[in-house]
Design a protein around this motif. Sequence first.
Motif, mmCIF file in Angstrom:
data_model
loop_
_atom_site.group_PDB
_atom_site.id
_atom_site.type_symbol
_atom_site.label_atom_id
_atom_site.label_comp_id
_atom_site.label_asym_id
_atom_site.label_seq_id
_atom_site.Cartn_x
_atom_site.Cartn_y
_atom_site.Cartn_z
ATOM 1 N N TYR A 1 0.817 -1.211 0.000
ATOM 2 C CA TYR A 1 0.000 0.000 0.000
ATOM 3 C C TYR A 1 0.852 1.263 0.000
ATOM 4 C CZ TYR A 1 1.296 0.179 4.902
ATOM 5 O OH TYR A 1 2.023 0.227 6.066
ATOM 6 N N PHE A 2 0.181 2.365 -0.374
ATOM 7 C CA PHE A 2 0.721 3.711 -0.240
ATOM 8 C C PHE A 2 -0.382 4.559 0.367
ATOM 9 C CE2 PHE A 2 1.330 8.069 -1.639
ATOM 10 C CZ PHE A 2 2.652 8.288 -1.270
ATOM 11 N N PHE A 3 -0.049 5.385 1.358
ATOM 12 C CA PHE A 3 -1.059 6.086 2.136
ATOM 13 C C PHE A 3 -0.538 7.468 2.496
ATOM 14 C CE2 PHE A 3 -4.199 4.876 5.816
ATOM 15 C CZ PHE A 3 -5.163 5.699 5.264
ATOM 16 N N GLY A 4 -1.362 8.485 2.341
ATOM 17 C CA GLY A 4 -1.002 9.829 2.752
ATOM 18 C C GLY A 4 -2.078 10.406 3.652
ATOM 19 N N ILE A 5 -1.677 10.974 4.786
ATOM 20 C CA ILE A 5 -2.643 11.556 5.720
ATOM 21 C C ILE A 5 -2.143 12.918 6.201
ATOM 22 C CG2 ILE A 5 -3.391 9.277 6.514
ATOM 23 C CD1 ILE A 5 -1.845 9.832 9.129
ATOM 24 N N ARG A 6 -3.012 13.629 6.877
ATOM 25 C CA ARG A 6 -2.650 14.875 7.548
ATOM 26 C C ARG A 6 -2.245 14.521 8.972
ATOM 27 N NH1 ARG A 6 -6.686 19.990 8.613
ATOM 28 N NH2 ARG A 6 -5.178 21.674 8.256
ATOM 29 N N ASP A 7 -1.016 14.801 9.348
ATOM 30 C CA ASP A 7 -0.522 14.317 10.631
ATOM 31 C C ASP A 7 -0.964 15.195 11.795
ATOM 32 O OD1 ASP A 7 1.182 16.516 10.846
ATOM 33 O OD2 ASP A 7 3.007 15.395 10.404
#
Length: 202
Positions: free
Chosen positions: A107-113
């Motif tokens: 997977y590849f995942f991007g979030i607002r930390d």
Amino acid sequence: MPRKFLSSCLAALTTFLLLSTAYAQETTTEPASTNSTTGSVGWWQQTKDRLGNIADNGAEEVYLSGYAYHGRNTYTPERIRELNEKAWGIGGGRTFRNADGNDESLYFFGIRDSHFKPQLMAGYAYEWVFNVPKTPLEVSAGYTAMLVSRQDYFGGFPFPLPLPLAGIGTKKAKLMVSYVPRLSGNKGNGDVLLIFARFQVQ
């Protein structure tokens, strides 16, 4: 971004994933041949085949993130008010249900930390799957081994991070959680429970 930097990240991620899938393979399959001249080559090829199998035969998925719960025992109320708990994000990947009935994912995942900055993650996950009797539900538990890029660690340079992982739902849709322990002794840092969802799209 410099090409050399991207190449280094790709090489590090590949090595990390190979080591992670090799661990999963050792815990779910019969021991490989002990031939001293071919054992390492066989292990390397089997691990690459395992990753290739997920990429080629895994079901396509979308990841949606929405909440990061900061531990009330490891953060002060004042600190929590400063942090972002709406960890909105999106990602994609593939999950393959192997011959043992367990799930393997890339997977590849991007979030607002927590500091309102982008956090990027890419990795491998292994989950042992257990059916809930007389229901379509299943629960899963396992681990993820990934590379993470955050602005507050190493200037955004990706670093490896293994974390526990659990989920509940059906094969095609699951509510997932991952626990991030306290990574430093700084008073302003604590533990976090990331809650997200995983949906098959094929």
